[in-house]
Design a protein around this motif. Structure first.
Motif, PDB file in Angstrom:
ATOM      1  N   LEU A 141      49.370  11.145  37.203  1.00 31.98           N
ATOM      2  CA  LEU A 141      47.909  11.074  37.244  1.00 31.98           C
ATOM      3  C   LEU A 141      47.264  12.391  37.651  1.00 31.98           C
ATOM      4  CD1 LEU A 141      47.431   7.533  38.834  1.00 31.98           C
ATOM      5  CD2 LEU A 141      47.375   8.165  36.423  1.00 31.98           C
ATOM      6  N   CYS A 142      48.080  13.406  37.917  1.00 33.24           N
ATOM      7  CA  CYS A 142      47.529  14.732  38.231  1.00 33.24           C
ATOM      8  C   CYS A 142      47.164  15.451  36.928  1.00 33.24           C
ATOM      9  CB  CYS A 142      48.536  15.566  39.012  1.00 33.24           C
ATOM     10  SG  CYS A 142      48.960  14.903  40.643  1.00 33.24           S
ATOM     11  N   VAL A 143      46.248  16.394  37.028  1.00 39.72           N
ATOM     12  CA  VAL A 143      45.788  17.149  35.853  1.00 39.72           C
ATOM     13  C   VAL A 143      45.755  18.630  36.191  1.00 39.72           C
ATOM     14  CG1 VAL A 143      43.845  17.587  34.296  1.00 39.72           C
ATOM     15  CG2 VAL A 143      44.429  15.240  34.932  1.00 39.72           C
ATOM     16  N   GLY A 144      46.226  19.465  35.270  1.00 38.14           N
ATOM     17  CA  GLY A 144      46.148  20.906  35.439  1.00 38.14           C
ATOM     18  C   GLY A 144      47.437  21.518  35.944  1.00 38.14           C
ATOM     19  N   THR A 145      47.413  22.839  36.078  1.00 36.19           N
ATOM     20  CA  THR A 145      48.553  23.567  36.633  1.00 36.19           C
ATOM     21  C   THR A 145      48.641  23.324  38.133  1.00 36.19           C
ATOM     22  OG1 THR A 145      47.241  25.547  37.100  1.00 36.19           O
ATOM     23  CG2 THR A 145      48.216  25.373  34.890  1.00 36.19           C
ATOM     24  N   GLY A 180      41.519  21.317  37.508  1.00 37.04           N
ATOM     25  CA  GLY A 180      42.491  20.254  37.632  1.00 37.04           C
ATOM     26  C   GLY A 180      42.313  19.531  38.949  1.00 37.04           C
ATOM     27  N   PHE A 181      43.182  18.581  39.241  1.00 40.08           N
ATOM     28  CA  PHE A 181      43.134  17.864  40.515  1.00 40.08           C
ATOM     29  C   PHE A 181      44.493  17.241  40.790  1.00 40.08           C
ATOM     30  CE2 PHE A 181      41.762  14.803  37.282  1.00 40.08           C
ATOM     31  CZ  PHE A 181      42.617  13.737  37.521  1.00 40.08           C
ATOM     32  N   GLU A 182      44.697  16.931  42.064  1.00 47.04           N
ATOM     33  CA  GLU A 182      45.895  16.236  42.498  1.00 47.04           C
ATOM     34  C   GLU A 182      45.518  14.797  42.825  1.00 47.04           C
ATOM     35  OE1 GLU A 182      49.476  18.117  44.918  1.00 47.04           O
ATOM     36  OE2 GLU A 182      47.873  17.461  46.253  1.00 47.04           O
ATOM     37  N   PHE A 183      46.294  13.850  42.344  1.00 48.01           N
ATOM     38  CA  PHE A 183      46.030  12.441  42.612  1.00 48.01           C
ATOM     39  C   PHE A 183      46.991  11.964  43.692  1.00 48.01           C
ATOM     40  CE2 PHE A 183      46.139   7.896  42.153  1.00 48.01           C
ATOM     41  CZ  PHE A 183      44.843   7.554  41.792  1.00 48.01           C
ATOM     42  N   ARG A 184      46.430  11.557  44.827  1.00 50.66           N
ATOM     43  CA  ARG A 184      47.225  11.136  45.971  1.00 50.66           C
ATOM     44  C   ARG A 184      46.944   9.681  46.308  1.00 50.66           C
ATOM     45  NH1 ARG A 184      50.163  14.405  48.751  1.00 50.66           N
ATOM     46  NH2 ARG A 184      50.186  16.610  48.190  1.00 50.66           N
ATOM     47  N   ILE A 185      47.945   9.033  46.917  1.00 50.21           N
ATOM     48  CA  ILE A 185      47.851   7.618  47.265  1.00 50.21           C
ATOM     49  C   ILE A 185      48.179   7.457  48.742  1.00 50.21           C
ATOM     50  CG2 ILE A 185      48.704   5.299  46.743  1.00 50.21           C
ATOM     51  CD1 ILE A 185      49.772   6.548  44.074  1.00 50.21           C
ATOM     52  N   LEU A 186      47.306   6.772  49.478  1.00 48.26           N
ATOM     53  CA  LEU A 186      47.604   6.451  50.873  1.00 48.26           C
ATOM     54  C   LEU A 186      48.679   5.374  50.923  1.00 48.26           C
ATOM     55  CD1 LEU A 186      44.130   6.250  52.674  1.00 48.26           C
ATOM     56  CD2 LEU A 186      45.765   8.129  52.711  1.00 48.26           C
ATOM     57  N   THR A 187      49.696   5.586  51.752  1.00 49.38           N
ATOM     58  CA  THR A 187      50.748   4.575  51.879  1.00 49.38           C
ATOM     59  C   THR A 187      50.871   4.127  53.331  1.00 49.38           C
ATOM     60  OG1 THR A 187      52.456   6.300  52.074  1.00 49.38           O
ATOM     61  CG2 THR A 187      51.977   5.476  49.864  1.00 49.38           C
ATOM     62  N   LYS A 188      52.053   4.201  53.925  1.00 52.75           N
ATOM     63  CA  LYS A 188      52.295   3.648  55.253  1.00 52.75           C
ATOM     64  C   LYS A 188      51.735   4.535  56.360  1.00 52.75           C
ATOM     65  CE  LYS A 188      56.843   5.783  54.836  1.00 52.75           C
ATOM     66  NZ  LYS A 188      58.276   5.552  54.688  1.00 52.75           N
ATOM     67  N   GLN A 189      51.530   3.936  57.535  1.00 47.77           N
ATOM     68  CA  GLN A 189      51.114   4.695  58.704  1.00 47.77           C
ATOM     69  C   GLN A 189      52.211   5.666  59.102  1.00 47.77           C
ATOM     70  OE1 GLN A 189      49.459   2.426  61.962  1.00 47.77           O
ATOM     71  NE2 GLN A 189      48.783   0.806  60.595  1.00 47.77           N
ATOM     72  N   ILE A 190      51.808   6.711  59.817  1.00 46.69           N
ATOM     73  CA  ILE A 190      52.755   7.777  60.102  1.00 46.69           C
ATOM     74  C   ILE A 190      52.955   7.954  61.600  1.00 46.69           C
ATOM     75  CG2 ILE A 190      51.056   9.649  60.143  1.00 46.69           C
ATOM     76  CD1 ILE A 190      53.143  11.314  58.582  1.00 46.69           C
ATOM     77  N   ASP A 191      54.199   8.229  61.975  1.00 46.57           N
ATOM     78  CA  ASP A 191      54.551   8.625  63.337  1.00 46.57           C
ATOM     79  C   ASP A 191      55.815   9.475  63.242  1.00 46.57           C
ATOM     80  OD1 ASP A 191      56.621   6.830  62.860  1.00 46.57           O
ATOM     81  OD2 ASP A 191      55.686   5.241  64.050  1.00 46.57           O
ATOM     82  N   ALA A 192      56.391   9.829  64.380  1.00 48.49           N
ATOM     83  CA  ALA A 192      57.545  10.730  64.376  1.00 48.49           C
ATOM     84  C   ALA A 192      58.727  10.140  63.625  1.00 48.49           C
ATOM     85  CB  ALA A 192      57.946  11.066  65.812  1.00 48.49           C
ATOM     86  N   GLU A 226      40.407   8.712  35.377  1.00 47.97           N
ATOM     87  CA  GLU A 226      40.301   8.875  33.929  1.00 47.97           C
ATOM     88  C   GLU A 226      39.031   9.630  33.549  1.00 47.97           C
ATOM     89  OE1 GLU A 226      41.627   8.650  30.029  1.00 47.97           O
ATOM     90  OE2 GLU A 226      42.650   8.294  31.938  1.00 47.97           O
ATOM     91  N   ARG A 227      37.928   9.344  34.251  1.00 53.20           N
ATOM     92  CA  ARG A 227      36.691  10.065  33.952  1.00 53.20           C
ATOM     93  C   ARG A 227      36.853  11.557  34.236  1.00 53.20           C
ATOM     94  NH1 ARG A 227      30.597   8.976  36.467  1.00 53.20           N
ATOM     95  NH2 ARG A 227      29.560  10.633  35.287  1.00 53.20           N
ATOM     96  N   ILE A 228      37.376  11.905  35.413  1.00 56.16           N
ATOM     97  CA  ILE A 228      37.514  13.318  35.763  1.00 56.16           C
ATOM     98  C   ILE A 228      38.508  14.003  34.828  1.00 56.16           C
ATOM     99  CG2 ILE A 228      38.104  14.923  37.607  1.00 56.16           C
ATOM    100  CD1 ILE A 228      35.540  13.310  38.064  1.00 56.16           C
ATOM    101  N   ARG A 229      39.559  13.298  34.461  1.00 48.22           N
ATOM    102  CA  ARG A 229      40.539  13.876  33.529  1.00 48.22           C
ATOM    103  C   ARG A 229      39.879  14.225  32.199  1.00 48.22           C
ATOM    104  NH1 ARG A 229      43.698  12.858  29.347  1.00 48.22           N
ATOM    105  NH2 ARG A 229      42.858  10.775  29.015  1.00 48.22           N
ATOM    106  N   ARG A 230      39.054  13.317  31.687  1.00 51.06           N
ATOM    107  CA  ARG A 230      38.425  13.570  30.385  1.00 51.06           C
ATOM    108  C   ARG A 230      37.358  14.654  30.469  1.00 51.06           C
ATOM    109  NH1 ARG A 230      37.796   7.459  27.738  1.00 51.06           N
ATOM    110  NH2 ARG A 230      39.966   6.820  28.113  1.00 51.06           N
ATOM    111  N   VAL A 231      36.692  14.770  31.617  1.00 48.06           N
ATOM    112  CA  VAL A 231      35.748  15.874  31.796  1.00 48.06           C
ATOM    113  C   VAL A 231      36.487  17.196  31.665  1.00 48.06           C
ATOM    114  CG1 VAL A 231      34.228  17.038  33.443  1.00 48.06           C
ATOM    115  CG2 VAL A 231      34.134  14.552  33.213  1.00 48.06           C
ATOM    116  N   ILE A 232      37.697  17.257  32.236  1.00 48.34           N
ATOM    117  CA  ILE A 232      38.479  18.488  32.210  1.00 48.34           C
ATOM    118  C   ILE A 232      39.065  18.747  30.827  1.00 48.34           C
ATOM    119  CG2 ILE A 232      40.574  19.588  33.115  1.00 48.34           C
ATOM    120  CD1 ILE A 232      39.972  18.173  35.790  1.00 48.34           C
TER     121      ILE A 232
END
Length: 670
Positions: free
Chosen positions: A60-64, A530-542, A503-509
Motif C-alpha cells: 500500500l506504499c507509493v513512490g521510491t 509518495g507515502f508510507e502506509f503504516r498500521i497500528l498493531t500491539k502495544q509496546i514495551d521492553a 487509494e485516493r492519495i495514490r491516484r492523485v500521485i
C-alpha cells in the motif's frame, strides 16, 4: 458554557468534588467555564494512552524509498496514533482536520474509553436522539485536542472544521485547551448555494473552521518571503501599468460542468478546451477578456457535448472528429478556419493589440499561437498573495488580518464540489456524503503552513487534506509533507484507510482516474511524491521490542528514530539490500543506520567484528559517518559510531522511560 448548571440541576449528582469546586470558584469570580459529566476524566485520560507498534504495508506504499519517507498514512485509532508518533511532537506546523459531526449519522463513541483509552474499538453510532450525545462527543474530543496541542510547534496553528451542532461546544473546548487569547479566527464558509426544502425555518448554507494558534504571538498568517529567483520569473513585455507579471494556468482542477467549454482563439480560430480541468473564471469574465482582443464573441452551441462555447461572431468553427478525446487533446485546429476572412480580420486586430497595447488578462502566449493563460502580477505576490489563490477579493490595501471572515463558495468551494472531486478520483459508490472541497483546504494550508512545513490530519477521512498538500506542492513548487491518521469504520471489515484514503492519495500521485466503465486510465501526469502506509498493531514495551522479528524491529526503528538536534529532518529512508547484513536505512545527510543481529531474529552486540562489517557495508553503499548503530550491548566504542541501546533507546524515542511509563504522565512536563 457547554450547558448551564445550577444548584437544582440533577447533573450535579454526577460531578466530583474537584469539578464542583471549579464551578463554584468560577461563579464567585464571575468567570465562564465549560462543564460536562466526565470532563476531568476526559482531560486526564490521554495521559494513559500507550504507543503502539506500527507495521509497514509495502503493498500500500507509493513512490521510491525517499518519497515514502516524506509522508505517512497511518491506519488506526487517532489518539493512539498521535501518541505513537512521538517523534513528531512539537514538529507539526498545521493541524487541519474535519472530525465527525454529531448529527446522528457519523460519530461513534466507545464507552470503554472512559477507563481504557487504549481500546482500539470505534464504538457504536451515537444517535441523534441520544440524550448524552453532546457529552459523548466532548469526551471524545477533549483528549484528542490535548494531544493535538502537543503535536504543534510553538509557532503552529490548528484549523478544525465543524457545523452548528457542536460549534459552541468545540469553541469552548478550544478556548480551554489552546486559550481564548490564541484564537486567530472563525471562518464561515458557504457549503451550498441553493436552499434545501427540508427545513421548517432556515436552510443551513454555511459551516465553520475554528482557527487557533498554539501561541498567537509566534504564529504567522501568510507566506514566507519570496526570493529574487522566484521574482525573476516575472516580466512585462506589454508594458502593463500594473507592473511585472507572469503567465499562469487559466484552469483549475475542480471540475464543474458549466466551466468546461470551448474558447475560440482570436489569432488562429482554433478551439481551446480546459482539458480534464475547468476554466478558472466565470464565463462572463472570460468573454469580456476575449473581446478585448478586438472581436465580438457570442455564446453558441457547437454540438460538442459541452455547454455553449465562446466563439467569434460569424466565424467558422473547426470540425471536431467523433473520436477526439477533448480531455487529452484539448485543441482543435483547422487550416480552412485559419485562412477564413473572419479569422483573418480577427487576427489582424489581435496582432495590432499585441504589438501596440497592453494585453488583456486572458492572453495567448507564443505570439498568439499558444494555449490561453492568465496574467499574475508580482505586486500581488509581494502583498502576500499566493499565485494560485481562491480569495474573492484579490486587492488588499492593508496587511491581512483575520477576525471573523465569510468565504463564499466561489472562493472556497462548496460541499457538493468536494463530493464531485472524490467521485472524479475514486468513482461513485464511496458512500461519503460530507467531503470538504479542495479549495477550502488548500486555502487554509496556504495561509498557515510554510512551503516546507508539515500538515497533520488526525481525522483524515477520504484524504482531502493530503490531496490538497500534493496539489499545492505541484502548483507552487512547495515541499510540504503530510501525516494522515484514519481508522475507518471497522464494521464488516471496512477499514477505508486502505480502500478509500490510501487509494485516493495514490491516484492523485499516479494521475490515474476511472473512466466511464470504472476502468483506471492515465488521465493526468504523475506527481513526484509518495507515502508510507503504516498500521497500528500491539502495544509496546521492553519485552515487545526484544521479541520482535527483524522486519518488525526495522520498521520500529525507522518509525521512531529522531535526534534532538535536528528533529525536523530526522526522517529515515529504509534501505532493503540483501547483500547487507546490518544496514537498514539512511538519513537526509546520507548517514547509515544499522541494527546488529545475532542470528535471524535475535539482537546482537556491537563489537570489533560487527563494527568491521558496518564499515564494509557503509563503504560499499557510499554512506557517510557517523554510523548510527542499534544493538543490545556495546562492547566496542568508536568516535565514528553513535550507539543506541535496544530496547532502551527505542522506548525513549517513543516517549517511554525505562519502566515503560507513558511519556506524558511525567509531573511538571509543561
Amino acid at each position: 458554557m457547554n450547558k448551564n448548571i445550577d444548584l437544582n440541576d440533577n447533573n450535579l449528582d454526577f460531578l466530583d468534588k474537584e469539578d464542583l469546586l471549579k464551578i463554584l470558584k468560577n461563579m464567585v469570580n464571575g468567570g465562564v467555564s465549560l462543564s460536562f459529566y466526565g470532563k476531568r476524566t476526559a482531560e486526564e485520560i490521554y495521559k494513559k494512552v500507550r504507543p503502539r507498534v506500527t507495521r509497514v504495508n509495502r503493498k500500500l506504499c507509493v513512490g521510491t524509498e525517499e518519497q515514502q519517507a516524506k509522508n505517512i498514512i497511518l491506519e488506526g485509532e487517532n489518539l493512539q496514533g498521535m501518541v505513537t508518533l512521538y517523534k513528531y511532537r512539537e514538529q507539526v506546523d498545521l493541524i487541519l482536520t474535519d472530525p465527525p459531526y454529531n448529527t446522528g449519522h457519523y460519530f461513534r463513541y466507545n464507552d470503554k474509553w472512559d477507563s481504557d483509552p487504549n481500546d482500539p474499538d470505534l464504538g457504536t453510532l451515537v444517535s441523534e436522539d441520544d440524550g448524552s450525545k453532546h457529552t459523548k462527543w466532548m469526551k471524545a474530543m477533549m483528549p484528542r485536542l490535548h494531544m493535538m496541542w502537543k503535536m504543534l510547534k510553538p509557532t503552529g496553528v490548528i484549523a478544525i472544521c465543524i457545523d452548528d451542532n457542536e460549534l459552541f461546544h468545540l469553541g469552548m473546548m478550544m478556548n480551554e485547551v489552546f486559550g481564548e487569547e490564541n484564537r486567530i479566527g472563525i471562518i464561515n464558509w458557504q457549503k451550498s448555494y441553493a436552499p434545501k426544502s427540508d427545513s421548517k425555518h432556515m436552510s443551513t448554507g454555511t459551516e465553520y473552521v475554528l482557527v487557533y494558534a498554539k501561541d498567537k504571538s509566534l504564529a504567522k498568517t501568510g507566506l514566507l518571503p519570496r526570493g529574487d529567483t522566484t521574482n525573476s520569473k516575472y516580466k512585462n513585455p506589454d508594458k502593463d501599468p500594473e507592473g511585472l507579471w507572469r503567465n499562469d494556468n487559466a484552469t483549475v482542477a475542480t471540475v464543474v460542468e458549466k466551466d468546461i467549454y470551448a474558447i475560440q482563439s482570436p489569432f488562429t480560430g482554433a478551439l481551446h478546451y480546459p482539458g480534464a480541468r475547468a476554466w478558472s473564471f466565470p464565463k462572463k469574465t472570460m468573454k469580456e477578456w476575449l473581446e478585448q482582443w478586438g472581436s465580438k464573441y457570442i455564446e453558441k452551441s457547437i454540438e460538442d457535448g459541452r455547454v455553449s462555447a465562446l466563439v467569434i461572431k460569424d466565424a467558422p468553427i473547426p470540425t471536431i472528429p467523433l473520436d477526439r478525446n477533448l480531455e487529452n487533446n484539448p485543441v482543435v485546429e483547422s487550416e480552412d478556419v485559419f485562412h477564413s476572412p473572419v479569422i483573418q480580420l480577427s487576427r489582424e486586430a489581435a496582432n495590432n493589440i499585441m504589438q501596440n497595447n497592453v494585453w488583456p488578462t486572458l492572453f495567448f502566449p507564443n505570439n498568439g499561437y499558444g494555449r490561453p493563460a492568465i496574467k499574475r502580477y508580482l505586486k500581488n505576490v509581494k502583498r502576500g498573495k499566493v499565485p494560485l489563490t481562491y480569495w474573492g477579493d484579490d486587492n488588499y490595501d492593508t496587511p491581512f488580518e483575520l477576525g471573523t471572515q465569510s468565504w463564499n463558495y466561489e472562493e472556497s468551494g462548496h460541499s457538493q464540489t468536494g463530493i464531485n472531486e472524490l467521485d472524479e478520483i475514486v468513482g461513485k459508490g464511496h458512500k461519503f456524503q460530507t467531503v470538504k472541497p479542495l479549495k477550502l483546504m488548500k486555502k487554509i494550508i496556504q495561509l498557515w503552513c510554510s512551503s516546507d512545513g508539515l500538515v497533520l490530519d488526525p481525522y483524515a477521512g477520504s484524504g482531502t487534506t493530503g490531496h490538497a498538500v500534493l496539489e499545492l506542492n505541484q502548483e507552487t513548487e512547495a515541499k510540504r509533507k503530510f501525516i494522515l491518521i484514519e481508522q475507518g469504520n471497522s464494521e464488516k471489515g471496512d477499514k477505508y484507510a486502505r480502500s478509500l484514503t490510501q487509494e485516493r492519495i495514490r491516484r492523485v500521485i499516479t494521475g490515474e482516474r476511472p473512466d466511464q466503465n470504472g476502468v483506471l486510465v492515465q488521465k493526468h501526469k504523475s506527481i513526484n511524491s509518495g507515502f508510507e502506509f503504516r498500521i497500528l498493531t500491539k502495544q509496546i514495551d521492553a519485552s515487545t521490542v526484544l521479541t520482535m522479528k527483524k522486519d518488525e524491529l526495522v520498521d520500529l526503528v525507522i518509525t521512531s528514530h529522531w535526534e534532538n538536534e535536528r528533529r525536523s529532518s530526522s526522517n529515515l529512508i529504509r534501505i532493503e539490500n540483501s547483500k547487507c547484513r546490518y544496514l537498514v536505512g539512511k538519513n537526509d545527510d546520507n548517514e547509515g543506520y544499522f541494527i546488529i543481529w545475532n542470528g535471524d531474529d535475535q539482537v546482537g552486540q556491537l563489537d570489533l567484528e560487527t563494527y568491521g562489517t558496518i564499515i564494509e557495508e557503509a563503504k560499499r553503499e557510499k554512506l557517510n559517518g557517523p554510523y548510527h548503530v542499534y544493538a543490545r550491548y556495546e562492547v566496542f566504542q568508536s568516535n565514528s559510531v553513535k550507539f543506541y541501546k535496544i530496547p532502551d533507546k527505542i522506548l525513549a524515542h517513543l516517549g517511554l522511560n525505562e519502566n515503560s511509563d507513558p511519556y506524558n504522565e511525567t509531573e511538571g512536563e509543561e
